[in-house]
Design an enzyme around this catalytic site. Structure first.
Site, PDB file in Angstrom:
ATOM      1  N   CYS A  57       1.508  -4.511 -27.662  1.00  0.00           N
ATOM      2  CA  CYS A  57       2.911  -4.722 -28.864  1.00  0.00           C
ATOM      3  C   CYS A  57       3.693  -4.200 -28.268  1.00  0.00           C
ATOM      4  O   CYS A  57       5.363  -4.851 -28.234  1.00  0.00           O
ATOM      5  CB  CYS A  57       2.925  -5.069 -30.030  1.00  0.00           C
ATOM      6  SG  CYS A  57       1.366  -6.123 -30.521  1.00  0.00           S
TER       7      CYS A  57
ATOM      8  N   CYS B  65       0.207  -1.636 -32.652  1.00  0.00           N
ATOM      9  CA  CYS B  65      -0.942  -2.592 -31.719  1.00  0.00           C
ATOM     10  C   CYS B  65       0.084  -2.249 -30.721  1.00  0.00           C
ATOM     11  O   CYS B  65       1.024  -2.125 -30.494  1.00  0.00           O
ATOM     12  CB  CYS B  65       0.079  -4.004 -32.472  1.00  0.00           C
ATOM     13  SG  CYS B  65      -0.581  -5.082 -30.816  1.00  0.00           S
TER      14      CYS B  65
END
Length: 301
Positions: free
Chosen positions: A49, A46
């Protein structure tokens, strides 16, 4: 010995942890009964993230133990992710007293992260710092200046920009006769609190302490004033001597009388000295309230 809640002294390792399904109940649900816990649901693939996670960690560490953070890799902990209905990442939940109380999805700006963390930090109160500050003030009032100084210093170790503790530490040094140390502290006051009421009060007390060192004998100055009521310098010196002797109300009265006789004497010295005395006292002190009221009546007479 300092007795406020020591959870604020947690290390960086205690504040941010990788959590799995095996310890989620302990590290998040149970831990949140003592301090709010932020849970960051993320995954290695991700992109957002990788930005949000470090920013959250930094904000949590800046809160100095008032919140904690649990990082949950959703790829490795799919059961927890499913139970909490995590549909996209990054997703952040905040737990307090065993229940989710706030959260958001997606990456957000640093300013919003800071606000989010500060809001959660406020849920658990101040960790006992307020009680410690009250205790330190009581020590100082009772003459235990050394103990008060140690407590104020310990509080500043937790919150370096705590204005009340900083001003208290200065006043404790003054009570111990350590005017040079007090002056050094005031010169080094963090910019964020240098102009606060608490630090300004300590600065006013330092000025009064310096004056007290050269104050003349009260009895001789009183005789001079009685013999020569218009000797403004003698009256001003009498006010300084009275204050140095702990007769604060008497000092205020003499300064008010001097102001009444000649408000412009010595570039308004009486008024300036009154404000120095008022600033060194608590705003609700009866001497301050009465003195300000009389000064106002003279100003607008």
């Amino acid at each position: 010995m300092l007795e406020f809640d020591q959870k604020t002294g947690a290390t960086a390792g205690d504040l941010v942890r990788d959590v799995t399904e095996a310890d989620f109940m302990t590290e998040v649900i149970e831990a949140s009964r003592e301090v709010p816990v932020i849970v960051d649901f993320w995954a290695p693939w991700c992109g957002p993230c990788k930005t949000l996670g470090p920013a959250l960690e930094s904000a949590v560490q800046a809160a100095r133990g008032k919140v904690r953070m649990a990082k949950v890799n959703v790829d490795e902990n799919q059961t927890i992710a499913a139970q909490l209905r995590i549909q996209s990442i990054p997703t952040v939940y905040a737990f307090w007293q065993g229940k989710p109380v706030d959260g958001f999805q997606g990456a957000i700006p640093p300013s919003q992260i800071k606000t989010f963390v500060e809001k959660l930090a406020g849920l658990a109160g101040d960790g006992g710092l307020g009680e410690a500050l009250d205790a330190a003030e009581e020590m100082l009032a009772q003459g235990a200046a050394v103990d008060a100084a140690e407590t104020f210093a310990a509080i500043l170790g937790e919150e370096p920009e705590n204005a009340r503790a900083y001003g208290g530490l200065v006043r404790a040094h003054l009570a111990l006769g350590q005017t040079d140390q007090a002056e050094g502290l005031l010169a080094a006051a963090p910019a964020a609190i240098a102009g606060s009421a608490e630090v300004e009060a300590a600065r006013a007390q330092l000025a009064l302490s310096r004056q007290a060192a050269s104050a003349g004998p009260v009895a001789e100055l009183l005789d001079r004033v009685l013999a020569h009521p218009d000797d403004h310098q003698a009256r001003f010196d009498l006010a300084l001597a009275l204050h140095a002797a702990g007769k604060v109300e008497g000092a205020v009265e003499e300064l008010l009388e001097l102001f009444r006789r000649d408000r412009d004497w010595n570039d308004g010295a009486a008024r300036k000295q009154l404000f120095t005395i008022f600033d060194a006292l608590k705003p609700n002190d009866p001497i301050v309230l009465k003195g300000r009221r009389k000064l106002s009546s003279l100003l607008f007479a």
